[in-house]
Design an enzyme around this catalytic site. Sequence first.
Site, PDB file in Angstrom:
ATOM      1  N   ASP A   1       2.669  -3.779   8.578  1.00  0.00           N
ATOM      2  CA  ASP A   1       1.688  -3.402   7.632  1.00  0.00           C
ATOM      3  C   ASP A   1       0.425  -4.457   8.249  1.00  0.00           C
ATOM      4  OD1 ASP A   1      -0.551  -2.317   7.111  1.00  0.00           O
ATOM      5  OD2 ASP A   1       0.121  -1.494   5.131  1.00  0.00           O
TER       6      ASP A   1
ATOM      7  N   LYS B   1     -11.067  -0.254   9.995  1.00  0.00           N
ATOM      8  CA  LYS B   1     -10.547  -1.402   9.856  1.00  0.00           C
ATOM      9  C   LYS B   1     -11.457  -2.520  10.394  1.00  0.00           C
ATOM     10  CE  LYS B   1      -7.696  -0.195   6.364  1.00  0.00           C
ATOM     11  NZ  LYS B   1      -8.448   0.669   5.370  1.00  0.00           N
TER      12      LYS B   1
ATOM     13  N   HIS C   1       1.116  -1.043   0.135  1.00  0.00           N
ATOM     14  CA  HIS C   1       0.081  -0.206   0.128  1.00  0.00           C
ATOM     15  C   HIS C   1       1.290   0.917  -0.229  1.00  0.00           C
ATOM     16  CE1 HIS C   1      -2.604   2.767   1.474  1.00  0.00           C
ATOM     17  NE2 HIS C   1      -4.139   1.819   1.195  1.00  0.00           N
TER      18      HIS C   1
ATOM     19  N   CYS D   1      -4.985   2.334  -3.671  1.00  0.00           N
ATOM     20  CA  CYS D   1      -3.504   2.844  -3.212  1.00  0.00           C
ATOM     21  C   CYS D   1      -2.427   1.627  -3.727  1.00  0.00           C
ATOM     22  CB  CYS D   1      -3.359   3.619  -1.435  1.00  0.00           C
ATOM     23  SG  CYS D   1      -4.609   4.394  -1.134  1.00  0.00           S
TER      24      CYS D   1
ATOM     25  N   GLN E   1      -4.365  -4.540   7.045  1.00  0.00           N
ATOM     26  CA  GLN E   1      -5.484  -6.164   6.280  1.00  0.00           C
ATOM     27  C   GLN E   1      -5.380  -7.322   7.857  1.00  0.00           C
ATOM     28  OE1 GLN E   1      -7.978  -5.089   4.797  1.00  0.00           O
ATOM     29  NE2 GLN E   1      -7.382  -3.193   4.020  1.00  0.00           N
TER      30      GLN E   1
END
Length: 410
Positions: free
Chosen positions: A198, A224, A121, A364, A201
């Site tokens: 990261d 999220k 991303h 992104c 997700q």
Amino acid sequence: MTGADVRKDFPILQQEINGHPLVYLDNAATSQKPRPVLEAIQRYYEHDNANVHRGVHTLGARATEAYELAREKVARFINAPSPEQVVFTRGTTESLNMIAYGYARRVLQPGDEIVITPAEHHSNLIPWQQAARATGAQLKYLPLQPDGQIRLEDVRQAVTDRTKLVAIAHVSNVLGTIHPVSELAEIAHARGAVLVVDGAQSVPHQPTDVQALDCDFLAFSGHKMCGPTGIGVLYGKRHLLAEMEPTYFGGEMIDVVELYESTWKQPPWKFEGGTPIIAGAVGLGAAVDYLQSVGMENIQRHSQALAAYALERLAEIPEIEVYGPGPGVARGGLVTFNLRGVHAHDLSTVLDAHGVAIRAGHHCCQPLMRILGVPATARASFYLYNTEADIDALVTALTTAKEFFQHAIG
Ligand code: PMP
């Protein structure tokens, strides 16, 4: 309890869009909020609102307690060794930038390397580009297999004594690929490099144990994972947070301020300059409680089962091309695809007319779009409240869209 059993907790899902029941399949962009989270935020503002760590009055003490309790809940949720290793930020983007400014720019020297993938991303790519430009370090990209996976032998080859940092998403927001974080940590650590994960997700969708993963930093966003927007987390190992410089300077984060120099509080407070995101943290704490009441294993199983079902159903439409790992390979709860000859934005517009919300665009991830050879893709992403019926509605809408765009598909 997942799927239809939890839908009642999400007021926003009980509505029609364009005359159809809402089918919300854009969870990788942001999730919906259950009633306990909405109520916790309202309760905080109605009963406890005050500034934290300052006022010597009852509300100030209650607000501070609520804020710090949220930190403890998040720490337990990711199995951090202590709450002091949980820094509240605005989200994944801010967390990653704080590492880039406060840590990477301090340690990187000309000739050093940052190893990343071209599927990151932009939030986990541009901060490193900028840090490299500022320090004379270089970005080094891992090759992607056709389905988006990386191979550990390529990582072993790419990570050298010059590598100071390896930065990677645990789960790709486009391909759903799951990266082997603990193996990456082992490879990075063997060369003295630091692993930044990261978790935007992954943390919302599966159990996370930062000690088992052995990552050095982990970034994720509250919005999220059923929490409000504007709150996120930066987890770091204790010695790294001690070494890392704050990005924001001002009130709240200081120890002693002199005319020409100042000292900071201990982590995490030295990173939380200014009035922090108190109600956001309270909301995130409630989101963590909610997710844990459903069970992270259940949520993971549910999202993955829906992704497998979606892959199966999308295969019924030959004009649809699906990207990422094929059936049978573990993937995150999302599926990215294109309808041949049709721009994802046009497809998404037709689906919206049927009440189906998906994401369309470059997500992104422009470098990844170039690798896939497309300007954009459509993405359906699932969460605990989605059902197979939602995917059936997606497929029905896609079938209608296919007829609508027949001239373009040819
Ligand atoms: N990384 C990944 C993998 C993401 O999916 C996202 C959100 N789309 C981000 C980073 C950025 O998160 P935020 O916008 O909440 O900062």
